[in-house]
Design a protein around this motif. Sequence first.
Motif, PDB file in Angstrom:
ATOM      1  N   MET A   1      25.539  35.989  44.731  1.00  0.00           N
ATOM      2  CA  MET A   1      26.015  37.070  43.888  1.00  0.00           C
ATOM      3  C   MET A   1      26.120  36.582  42.450  1.00  0.00           C
ATOM      4  O   MET A   1      26.623  35.506  42.188  1.00  0.00           O
ATOM      5  CB  MET A   1      27.379  37.528  44.401  1.00  0.00           C
ATOM      6  CG  MET A   1      27.988  38.624  43.574  1.00  0.00           C
ATOM      7  SD  MET A   1      29.613  39.056  44.189  1.00  0.00           S
ATOM      8  CE  MET A   1      30.523  38.950  42.678  1.00  0.00           C
ATOM      9  N   GLU A   2      25.672  37.391  41.542  1.00  0.00           N
ATOM     10  CA  GLU A   2      25.784  37.099  40.115  1.00  0.00           C
ATOM     11  C   GLU A   2      27.125  37.609  39.605  1.00  0.00           C
ATOM     12  O   GLU A   2      27.575  38.682  40.003  1.00  0.00           O
ATOM     13  CB  GLU A   2      24.674  37.820  39.342  1.00  0.00           C
ATOM     14  CG  GLU A   2      23.318  37.253  39.523  1.00  0.00           C
ATOM     15  CD  GLU A   2      23.016  36.129  38.556  1.00  0.00           C
ATOM     16  OE1 GLU A   2      23.526  36.138  37.428  1.00  0.00           O
ATOM     17  OE2 GLU A   2      22.272  35.231  38.953  1.00  0.00           O
ATOM     18  N   THR A   3      27.730  36.849  38.733  1.00  0.00           N
ATOM     19  CA  THR A   3      28.964  37.309  38.107  1.00  0.00           C
ATOM     20  C   THR A   3      28.652  37.726  36.679  1.00  0.00           C
ATOM     21  O   THR A   3      27.786  37.150  36.029  1.00  0.00           O
ATOM     22  CB  THR A   3      30.042  36.210  38.090  1.00  0.00           C
ATOM     23  OG1 THR A   3      29.540  35.093  37.390  1.00  0.00           O
ATOM     24  CG2 THR A   3      30.429  35.819  39.493  1.00  0.00           C
TER      25      THR A   3
ATOM     26  N   ASP B   1      33.639  46.353  37.950  1.00  0.00           N
ATOM     27  CA  ASP B   1      33.167  45.006  37.597  1.00  0.00           C
ATOM     28  C   ASP B   1      34.305  43.993  37.616  1.00  0.00           C
ATOM     29  O   ASP B   1      34.129  42.870  38.076  1.00  0.00           O
ATOM     30  CB  ASP B   1      32.503  44.993  36.221  1.00  0.00           C
ATOM     31  CG  ASP B   1      31.079  45.519  36.262  1.00  0.00           C
ATOM     32  OD1 ASP B   1      30.489  45.568  37.364  1.00  0.00           O
ATOM     33  OD2 ASP B   1      30.558  45.870  35.196  1.00  0.00           O
TER      34      ASP B   1
ATOM     35  N   LYS C   1      35.075  43.279  41.294  1.00  0.00           N
ATOM     36  CA  LYS C   1      34.012  42.476  41.920  1.00  0.00           C
ATOM     37  C   LYS C   1      34.118  41.013  41.491  1.00  0.00           C
ATOM     38  O   LYS C   1      34.045  40.102  42.311  1.00  0.00           O
ATOM     39  CB  LYS C   1      32.653  43.059  41.537  1.00  0.00           C
ATOM     40  CG  LYS C   1      31.476  42.302  42.119  1.00  0.00           C
ATOM     41  CD  LYS C   1      30.165  42.928  41.723  1.00  0.00           C
ATOM     42  CE  LYS C   1      29.838  42.545  40.302  1.00  0.00           C
ATOM     43  NZ  LYS C   1      28.492  42.918  39.876  1.00  0.00           N
ATOM     44  N   ASN C   2      34.306  40.796  40.206  1.00  0.00           N
ATOM     45  CA  ASN C   2      34.396  39.435  39.699  1.00  0.00           C
ATOM     46  C   ASN C   2      35.683  38.751  40.138  1.00  0.00           C
ATOM     47  O   ASN C   2      35.693  37.560  40.442  1.00  0.00           O
ATOM     48  CB  ASN C   2      34.263  39.422  38.178  1.00  0.00           C
ATOM     49  CG  ASN C   2      32.830  39.625  37.748  1.00  0.00           C
ATOM     50  OD1 ASN C   2      32.029  38.712  37.806  1.00  0.00           O
ATOM     51  ND2 ASN C   2      32.487  40.834  37.334  1.00  0.00           N
TER      52      ASN C   2
ATOM     53  N   LEU D   1      37.257  39.229  42.926  1.00  0.00           N
ATOM     54  CA  LEU D   1      37.106  38.857  44.329  1.00  0.00           C
ATOM     55  C   LEU D   1      36.084  37.742  44.510  1.00  0.00           C
ATOM     56  O   LEU D   1      36.099  37.056  45.527  1.00  0.00           O
ATOM     57  CB  LEU D   1      36.749  40.082  45.174  1.00  0.00           C
ATOM     58  CG  LEU D   1      37.858  41.125  45.265  1.00  0.00           C
ATOM     59  CD1 LEU D   1      37.393  42.331  46.062  1.00  0.00           C
ATOM     60  CD2 LEU D   1      39.133  40.549  45.854  1.00  0.00           C
ATOM     61  N   TYR D   2      35.234  37.544  43.527  1.00  0.00           N
ATOM     62  CA  TYR D   2      34.309  36.414  43.576  1.00  0.00           C
ATOM     63  C   TYR D   2      35.060  35.111  43.325  1.00  0.00           C
ATOM     64  O   TYR D   2      34.853  34.123  44.004  1.00  0.00           O
ATOM     65  CB  TYR D   2      33.202  36.598  42.532  1.00  0.00           C
ATOM     66  CG  TYR D   2      32.248  35.432  42.476  1.00  0.00           C
ATOM     67  CD1 TYR D   2      31.221  35.307  43.401  1.00  0.00           C
ATOM     68  CD2 TYR D   2      32.390  34.441  41.511  1.00  0.00           C
ATOM     69  CE1 TYR D   2      30.344  34.233  43.365  1.00  0.00           C
ATOM     70  CE2 TYR D   2      31.522  33.355  41.466  1.00  0.00           C
ATOM     71  CZ  TYR D   2      30.502  33.258  42.391  1.00  0.00           C
ATOM     72  OH  TYR D   2      29.647  32.193  42.346  1.00  0.00           O
ATOM     73  N   TYR D   3      35.958  35.123  42.337  1.00  0.00           N
ATOM     74  CA  TYR D   3      36.676  33.908  41.949  1.00  0.00           C
ATOM     75  C   TYR D   3      37.920  33.630  42.779  1.00  0.00           C
ATOM     76  O   TYR D   3      38.352  32.487  42.888  1.00  0.00           O
ATOM     77  CB  TYR D   3      37.086  33.976  40.469  1.00  0.00           C
ATOM     78  CG  TYR D   3      35.923  33.915  39.513  1.00  0.00           C
ATOM     79  CD1 TYR D   3      35.136  32.775  39.413  1.00  0.00           C
ATOM     80  CD2 TYR D   3      35.605  34.994  38.698  1.00  0.00           C
ATOM     81  CE1 TYR D   3      34.072  32.704  38.531  1.00  0.00           C
ATOM     82  CE2 TYR D   3      34.540  34.936  37.801  1.00  0.00           C
ATOM     83  CZ  TYR D   3      33.780  33.789  37.736  1.00  0.00           C
ATOM     84  OH  TYR D   3      32.729  33.731  36.868  1.00  0.00           O
TER      85      TYR D   3
ATOM     86  N   TRP E   1      42.674  40.218  45.835  1.00  0.00           N
ATOM     87  CA  TRP E   1      43.096  40.848  44.583  1.00  0.00           C
ATOM     88  C   TRP E   1      44.512  40.400  44.230  1.00  0.00           C
ATOM     89  O   TRP E   1      44.816  40.109  43.082  1.00  0.00           O
ATOM     90  CB  TRP E   1      43.027  42.374  44.714  1.00  0.00           C
ATOM     91  CG  TRP E   1      43.586  43.075  43.522  1.00  0.00           C
ATOM     92  CD1 TRP E   1      44.734  43.788  43.462  1.00  0.00           C
ATOM     93  CD2 TRP E   1      43.034  43.089  42.196  1.00  0.00           C
ATOM     94  NE1 TRP E   1      44.937  44.258  42.193  1.00  0.00           N
ATOM     95  CE2 TRP E   1      43.899  43.844  41.398  1.00  0.00           C
ATOM     96  CE3 TRP E   1      41.895  42.542  41.613  1.00  0.00           C
ATOM     97  CZ2 TRP E   1      43.663  44.054  40.039  1.00  0.00           C
ATOM     98  CZ3 TRP E   1      41.669  42.765  40.271  1.00  0.00           C
ATOM     99  CH2 TRP E   1      42.539  43.516  39.490  1.00  0.00           C
TER     100      TRP E   1
END
Length: 58
Positions: free
Chosen positions: A1-3, A36, A39-40, A42-44, A48
Motif C-alpha cells: 500500500m502506498e501512503t 486519506d 487510511k494513513n 491505520l497504515y502507521y 484508530w
Amino acid sequence: METSMSVEEVLTGISELLEKEGQPPRKKQVKKSNPDLMKNALYYFPSWENAVEQSIGS
C-alpha cells in the motif's frame, strides 16, 4: 500500500481535528470526512484509537 502522508502529517491532522472539535475525533466521522487521514493512520498505527493516543501524546 502506498501512503500519501507521513506519520508526522497523520499526527498533526489528528491533533488539528482534536483542537477543532474539542474532543477526540470519532472513527466513523473521520472515515467519511477525511478518508486519506484514516487510511494513513491505520497504515502507521494498529488502530484508530492508538493513533489518537499518539497524537495527544506528541
